[in-house]
Design an enzyme around this catalytic site. Structure first.
Site, PDB file in Angstrom:
ATOM      1  N   LYS A   8      34.618  47.687  40.037  1.00 22.09           N
ATOM      2  CA  LYS A   8      34.405  46.275  39.723  1.00 22.09           C
ATOM      3  C   LYS A   8      35.032  46.008  38.361  1.00 22.09           C
ATOM      4  CE  LYS A   8      30.916  42.626  39.655  1.00 22.09           C
ATOM      5  NZ  LYS A   8      31.623  41.841  38.650  1.00 22.09           N
ATOM      6  N   ARG A  53      37.980  31.488  41.679  1.00 21.92           N
ATOM      7  CA  ARG A  53      36.789  31.503  42.525  1.00 21.92           C
ATOM      8  C   ARG A  53      36.222  30.104  42.713  1.00 21.92           C
ATOM      9  NH1 ARG A  53      32.175  35.016  40.539  1.00 21.92           N
ATOM     10  NH2 ARG A  53      30.997  33.766  42.017  1.00 21.92           N
ATOM     11  N   LYS A  87      26.743  44.511  44.081  1.00 19.83           N
ATOM     12  CA  LYS A  87      27.395  44.829  42.810  1.00 19.83           C
ATOM     13  C   LYS A  87      26.444  45.640  41.940  1.00 19.83           C
ATOM     14  CE  LYS A  87      26.271  40.198  41.040  1.00 19.83           C
ATOM     15  NZ  LYS A  87      26.833  38.948  40.485  1.00 19.83           N
TER      16      LYS A  87
END
Length: 531
Positions: free
Chosen positions: A224, A244, A400
């Site tokens: 990540k 995004r 995540k």
């Protein structure tokens, strides 16, 4: 059903007060089915040209997103409400469009004048809805998921079809328009198409790699990065890049455009992260290796991301892709991740892909994460191999994992809240203990996140008792006595605060009533988190 809808959609203009009444009804109930029924009833009365703005208004937004009108401006606009509703949905949409188009010298005063005129024509409940929409603080318990269900009910179509169309169109409004005017057939026409941004799939947090592996079983574990999400589209050789938030940033990232253009094959839609790399303390070349070059600090990447392209700083950023949604003339978002990863490896060169492994071993996944974090990256993503790309969804199949740092800091001041926190002390000014001047503290940031309603009530009373002198506007300065435990994702260099650092994504974990201010973390501990 279509004939009935067509007759309704061609009817008289809908009053904005109808939306306001619906918003009040939705806010007044905790039952999801009642919320959906109220929303569906008003959606069925809309004309076709009212659907896009009405859906935005009902979800607490404008069709244009934020338009530069905040609570500071809205607080100055408080005319007496109209007694009789006259505003239509179209008229409010037109007023919003006009507000967004204002620019140049004197724009603040012009916006206030325009808002005053709009609010003067609005009833009391219309004013409440307008404040919630423009201030971004509409609290009615009807986010997009509820409104999407209401659209499906009003149109007589499956809610899954509405959700998928919203994801592929990048917003709920176009999907609602398709559903309410054309039914399932129109929704089926809303497909993933290169050069049209889609809502990105999102991840849910996991407390550890082990937890994520236990939930998902054998999974893909990938680095990540601490960069900026970028969606790359290519159609007939033309490349476009989106954030995004679906903003077009093609002109800002010429290096990424060139990299995407050079990938072999035909049309593509890729998902990835853009970031800058360091090589021996200097900017890396565009072809730098992720495993051999340290990442640039997040704020530096974002500074370059916002810069002009061409010869500007945006040209130094690279993109590293982790998913493919469209390849060689066909959408593949509905394929399992394992298939999409195979296609990604087939079409995208290794230097433009994120490092990843497939494992069911928590220890192996942890070692992989430790290596990424040791190189300066943010953590890892753990993803289920059988799951499809769910655009716009924050599901459990993407988890995540990143280290969370906690700091014990001292509250130096508190700001009065607005919106639903009006009348409560909310935003904390946070300081670390000075090591050069005993008894003094160095401000390192602010936060209003992580606070429960109970915590807000307590701190409103507590910090008023610690107040030093009269409040400076909306800021109440307090005696530096209260220690609070703050979770942060890290820190970044800052010239705003005297310690040279600022907290990133700070949120309150708990108040440390067991600690004196003299036991708070020193500024050197905060500075040590700077990568």
């Amino acid at each position: 059903m279509k004939a009935e809808l067509a007759a309704i959609l061609g009817g008289v203009s809908t009053l904005f007060d109808d939306l306001a009444a619906t918003s009040d009804a939705v806010a007044a109930t905790t039952k999801r089915n009642d919320k959906v029924a109220a929303l569906a009833a008003v959606l069925m009365r809309l004309r076709s040209d009212e659907i896009l703005p009405a859906v935005a208004f009902l979800t607490g937004a404008t069709p244009l997103g934020r338009i530069g009108v905040g609570w500071a401006t809205l607080s100055d606009v408080r005319p007496e409400p109209a007694r009789t509703p006259t505003l239509t949905v179209g008229e409010v949409d037109g007023a919003v469009q006009a507000l967004a188009a204002m620019s140049g010298e004197g724009v603040a005063a012009a916006r206030r004048d325009a808002l005053f005129g709009l609010f003067t024509a609005a009833t009391a409940r219309e004013q409440r809805l307008l404040r919630g929409i423009l201030g971004g603080e509409l609290r009615q318990g009807a986010l997009e998921g509820v409104v999407a269900t209401a659209v499906a009910k009003a149109a007589g179509v499956p809610v899954a079809a509405v959700r998928r169309a919203a994801m592929m169109a990048g917003a709920l409004g176009p999907a609602a328009h398709a559903a309410l005017t054309g039914g399932v057939d129109a929704l089926d026409e809303v497909r993933l198409t290169p050069l049209r941004a889609v809502q990105p799939m999102l991840a849910s947090p996991a407390t550890s790699v082990g937890e994520a592996i236990e939930e998902l079983g054998e999974a893909s574990v990938e680095w990540k990065l601490d960069g900026a999400r970028v969606q790359a589209h290519r159609l007939d050789g033309q490349v476009r890049l989106f954030t995004r938030n679906l903003n077009d940033v093609t002109d800002r990232l010429p290096g990424v455009v060139d990299a995407v253009a050079s990938i072999s094959g035909g049309d593509l839609v890729l998902d990835g992260e853009a970031m800058g790399l360091l090589n021996d303390g200097e900017h890396s070349d565009i072809g730098g290796d992720l495993d051999a070059a340290a990442p640039r600090r997040f704020q530096d990447t974002m500074g370059d991301f916002g810069a002009d392209g061409g010869a500007g700083r945006g040209a130094t950023l690279r993109a590293f892709f982790f998913d493919v949604m469209y390849v060689d003339g066909r959408p593949v978002d509905g394929e399992p991740l394992a298939v999409r990863q195979s296609l990604l490896r087939e079409h995208v060169p290794a230097e433009s892909r994120l490092p990843s492994i497939i494992t069911a071993d928590a220890a192996e996944a942890q070692a992989f994460m430790d290596h990424a974090v040791g190189l300066g990256h943010e953590g890892v993503m753990v993803k289920g191999l059988d799951d499809r790309y769910e655009a716009g969804r924050r599901g459990k199949s993407w988890r995540k994992v990143k280290p969370v740092h906690t700091l014990d800091l001292v509250v130096l001041a508190v700001e009065w809240g607005h919106g639903r926190r009006t009348g409560m002390l909310s935003n904390l000014h946070l300081g670390a203990r000075s090591e050069d001047r005993p008894g003094e503290f160095v401000m390192v940031g602010k936060t209003f996140k992580g606070m429960t309603d109970e915590m807000l009530r307590w701190q409103t009373e507590h910090f008023q008792a610690l107040a030093i002198g009269a409040a400076a506007g909306h800021v109440v300065h307090v005696r530096p006595e209260q220690v609070v435990e703050i979770a942060v994702d890290g820190v970044q260099a800052s010239t705003r605060y005297p310690g040279g650092v600022a907290l990133r994504f700070a949120r309150v974990k708990r108040y440390r009533h067991d600690k004196q201010a003299t036991a708070a973390d020193p500024i050197s501990a905060v500075q040590a988190l700077l990568r």
